[in-house]
Design a protein around this motif. Sequence first.
Motif, short mmCIF file in Angstrom:
data_model
loop_
_atom_site.label_atom_id
_atom_site.label_comp_id
_atom_site.label_asym_id
_atom_site.label_seq_id
_atom_site.Cartn_x
_atom_site.Cartn_y
_atom_site.Cartn_z
N ASN A 650 42.56 43.15 49.46
CA ASN A 650 41.83 43.08 48.75
C ASN A 650 40.84 41.86 48.38
O ASN A 650 40.17 41.18 48.38
CB ASN A 650 42.61 41.81 47.90
CG ASN A 650 43.99 41.02 49.24
OD1 ASN A 650 43.13 41.64 50.45
ND2 ASN A 650 44.21 40.27 49.48
N PRO A 652 37.04 41.26 47.89
CA PRO A 652 35.81 41.83 47.54
C PRO A 652 34.79 42.45 48.23
O PRO A 652 33.54 42.94 48.01
CB PRO A 652 35.68 40.89 46.20
CG PRO A 652 36.45 39.78 46.82
CD PRO A 652 37.61 39.81 47.72
N GLU A 653 34.58 41.78 49.48
CA GLU A 653 33.56 42.28 50.14
C GLU A 653 33.90 43.72 51.07
O GLU A 653 32.76 44.01 51.90
CB GLU A 653 33.32 41.02 51.06
CG GLU A 653 32.89 40.22 50.37
CD GLU A 653 32.06 38.47 51.17
OE1 GLU A 653 32.66 38.40 52.36
OE2 GLU A 653 31.69 37.10 50.56
N GLN A 706 43.59 40.47 33.97
CA GLN A 706 42.80 39.57 34.81
C GLN A 706 42.90 39.08 35.66
O GLN A 706 42.10 38.95 36.95
CB GLN A 706 41.60 38.42 33.93
CG GLN A 706 40.96 37.89 34.70
CD GLN A 706 39.45 39.10 34.27
OE1 GLN A 706 39.78 39.63 33.53
NE2 GLN A 706 38.64 38.34 35.36
N GLU A 707 43.80 38.41 36.02
CA GLU A 707 44.35 37.75 37.43
C GLU A 707 45.15 38.71 38.36
O GLU A 707 44.78 39.00 39.73
CB GLU A 707 45.79 36.82 36.64
CG GLU A 707 45.04 35.42 36.22
CD GLU A 707 46.77 34.77 36.17
OE1 GLU A 707 46.91 34.07 35.59
OE2 GLU A 707 47.83 35.72 35.88
N SER A 709 43.56 42.00 38.52
CA SER A 709 42.13 42.51 39.08
C SER A 709 41.77 41.68 39.62
O SER A 709 40.98 41.75 40.94
CB SER A 709 41.00 42.83 37.01
OG SER A 709 39.62 42.68 38.10
N GLU A 710 41.64 40.53 40.27
CA GLU A 710 40.91 39.64 41.06
C GLU A 710 42.16 39.43 41.96
O GLU A 710 41.72 39.64 43.19
CB GLU A 710 40.90 38.22 40.68
CG GLU A 710 40.30 37.91 39.64
CD GLU A 710 39.95 36.86 38.36
OE1 GLU A 710 40.98 35.51 39.01
OE2 GLU A 710 39.09 36.71 38.18
N GLU A 711 43.19 40.09 41.48
CA GLU A 711 44.26 39.93 43.30
C GLU A 711 43.89 40.87 43.98
O GLU A 711 44.17 40.95 45.02
CB GLU A 711 45.47 39.97 43.13
CG GLU A 711 46.57 39.61 44.05
CD GLU A 711 48.13 39.05 42.95
OE1 GLU A 711 48.66 39.31 43.70
OE2 GLU A 711 48.12 38.84 42.56
N TYR A 714 38.89 43.19 42.70
CA TYR A 714 38.21 43.45 42.19
C TYR A 714 37.10 42.16 41.59
O TYR A 714 38.10 40.89 40.81
CB TYR A 714 38.45 44.50 40.90
CG TYR A 714 38.54 45.60 41.60
CD1 TYR A 714 37.62 46.56 41.32
CD2 TYR A 714 39.47 45.73 41.49
CE1 TYR A 714 36.90 47.64 41.70
CE2 TYR A 714 40.23 47.25 41.73
CZ TYR A 714 38.85 48.37 41.92
OH TYR A 714 38.56 49.59 42.09
N THR A 715 35.96 42.09 41.52
CA THR A 715 35.44 40.00 40.43
C THR A 715 35.24 40.87 39.22
O THR A 715 34.89 39.90 38.55
CB THR A 715 34.35 39.40 41.57
OG1 THR A 715 33.78 40.79 41.84
CG2 THR A 715 34.70 39.21 42.76
N ASN A 716 34.94 41.59 38.91
CA ASN A 716 34.74 42.23 37.64
C ASN A 716 35.50 43.09 37.34
O ASN A 716 35.87 44.24 37.83
CB ASN A 716 32.96 42.91 37.61
CG ASN A 716 32.36 42.95 36.47
OD1 ASN A 716 33.41 43.81 35.95
ND2 ASN A 716 31.15 42.87 36.17
N TYR A 717 36.41 42.59 35.94
CA TYR A 717 37.27 43.34 35.33
C TYR A 717 36.26 43.89 34.70
O TYR A 717 37.30 45.33 34.12
CB TYR A 717 37.67 42.12 34.12
CG TYR A 717 38.60 42.86 33.04
CD1 TYR A 717 39.96 43.90 33.33
CD2 TYR A 717 38.08 43.39 32.20
CE1 TYR A 717 41.01 43.99 32.52
CE2 TYR A 717 39.37 44.76 30.97
CZ TYR A 717 40.39 44.30 31.69
OH TYR A 717 41.67 45.14 30.96
#
Length: 739
Positions: A650, A652-653, A706-707, A709-711, A714-717
């Motif tokens: 999870n 993103p980097e 959206q939540e 996706s970030e979890e 993915y910061t971009n939906y």
Amino acid sequence: MNNNWFRRLLLSYLPVFFIVTTILFIIFFQVFNEQNRKEALKANEFLASQVMQYLDNSLRSIDFKVLREILTNPNLKDYFTANGSNDVYAGMLAVEVIDELKIDFPLIDSIYLVRYKDDTVFSNGKAVPIADFPDEPFIEESRLTNAQKWVGGRTYSPFPAPAQTAEQVITLVRSVGSGTGLLVVNVDLHTLQKSIKQMYDPEFTFVNVFNRSGESLWERNPQDRTNAGRASGEVFSEFTSGYSGWKVETGLTNGKIVKFALKFYHIWFAFAVAVVLIGVMWVIYVTRRNYKPIEQIVTLIQTVASQKPSGAGPAKENEFRFIQNTLERMIDQTRQYQEEYEENLLLQKKYFFQELLEGTREFTDGDLKAEMEKYGLPKLDDRWLVLAVEIDRYPQFALDYHEQDQSLLKFVLSSILQESARLEGTEVWAEWMSDRRLYAILWLPGSVLPEEVEHKVLSGYLEKVGQYLNFTVTIGTGRGAADLRGLRSSMKEAARALEYKAVLGLNRMIPYGALPDSKNDVYEFMKTISLLVQAMRLSDEAWEQHFDRLFEQITASLLSRQEMMNTIQLLFQHYKREFAELPREYQELWAALFGNLLNQLEAWETVDDLRLLCWEAFRELAEQMQTLRCARKHRTHILQIRKYVEENYNNPELSLNYLSDIFDINPKYLSKLFKDEVGEKFVDLLISHRIDKAKQLMQETNKSIQEISEEVGYTNYNSFNRAFKNVVGVAPSDYRKAI
């Protein structure tokens, strides 16, 4: 033996033979002459056309080149427009033009320039007045007639007599500008004639060239030019040039004689036919009269050989063939028996040689003397020694030469040894006991020291082998012997001496009495071998130093070949014992290398060869062990990286560069290892974990897409939506509705 039958046949057939062969010779002569005449006509036509073509091409090329220089060469124009003969630079440029023409056309003998402006002639690099030039009459004649053509056959000398002998030349005259001067080119007739003579043989063919006036260019005396060459033979062909107007005649020098002989061709042919018919009738008559003795011979052969003819007809029709076949069978049987006897004798001689040296048979004095006399060998009543000659680099020798050539070269080696012994007043008996080794018994005269005879014979032998053959040999010699027991010991000593060529070198003589004392320090060898094996096991580069140290010890110890092999076997045993404690992969590496190296160890001859073989094998083993250790180390890293990805999916980097910084591995190499070990790309594994976790969250929670996706990282939906659809096949919203 009564030769009456032989004389009767001889007197019967010789007259017919002489008559028939004479007539056949005459017929052949006539037919040959007729054919030669036809071929001569064709050849002379071709020769005449070639001569004419050569003359036209040569003269036309010179003419064209001269004309082009006159029209286009500014240096030539400058000379004819120069102010007076003092213009040295214009003269130098003119010399360049003249030299270039002479270089381009070797037929040109001389060139001179006539300038009307100051009435000078430029020849041989200087200008002289026309009145002082030897060719002044020809210049004035050309000036009056304004001729621009080839002038055939004249005498020319660039210097006044007797400074230089006049030469026969043909001349090309070309006017320069609008009456400003002339360019005169002289071609040496002798050089031209010499070039043409290369096209034919003057002993059988003549070639004459005539100018427009019918005068021969080849004859110096004008009175003989008209009939030059015609008195020597018949003219077969002639051509007239459309360019120069000259005529070329060719023919045979003896054409009239051939023509005279051919007139009687038909008479000779009729006479020959008549004589042949008479000869045939005479042969038939004589053959019938002398047939009875032939029949008696055939009957006698059949009786002696106990053969029954299949019928009277074939026996009467093939008497000579029957006699011939019988004699051929007898000759073949005799030859076969002789070859088998000689072959068996050679094999028996070689077998006796082996028995004598190897001790497989005991000989009494009488038996030994009888055997030696049987094979034409000297008596063993003096001293002898055994020498062993071994071909150096035998595997390469077998590759370089065909099997038949190998047998021939081995025979040459044996012959050279025998010849070297004879030159020193002794004898040698040599036999090939193996493919690469020749054993020989060398007789030692009682009045000479054994070492002296041995040195003279073998040094001369090595010198001749090196001089005449493309390979070398090494010779091991035993000590002198005076009985069979000593002779057999001498053989073992010679073989033992050859064992030391591994350390002493090739292409030399190694006496057994001069062998070095081996310094086989087993403790030092064991110590170096242990250090070498331990360093190799730990992939320590110090193994190379221990390897060099081991072979330095082997070389310094002056070991024989067998002792070197024992040392290498000891090294192999240590390797095997050490590798038995390593993982299976390392044991397989050693087993593969050991099997390959063991096969190659049969061919080495010197300690340097042995060192090179072992060095290449051990270096390859070290490289493969290093590669295997690196692979095992990276495999552990990959498992750690995979676990890290599963726990931190999870982030993103998270990427290859991110992982390479953490685990200190090159990104490209990490991608390759990941694919090889895990079976899929890093990106595919990361996306798979993220999408699986997103599906789980959609099923177990009411969080928004959206939540989720970030979890999952993915910061971009939009990126999450695209990745989810590619993996699952439907959009995230449609997937939630379906569950």
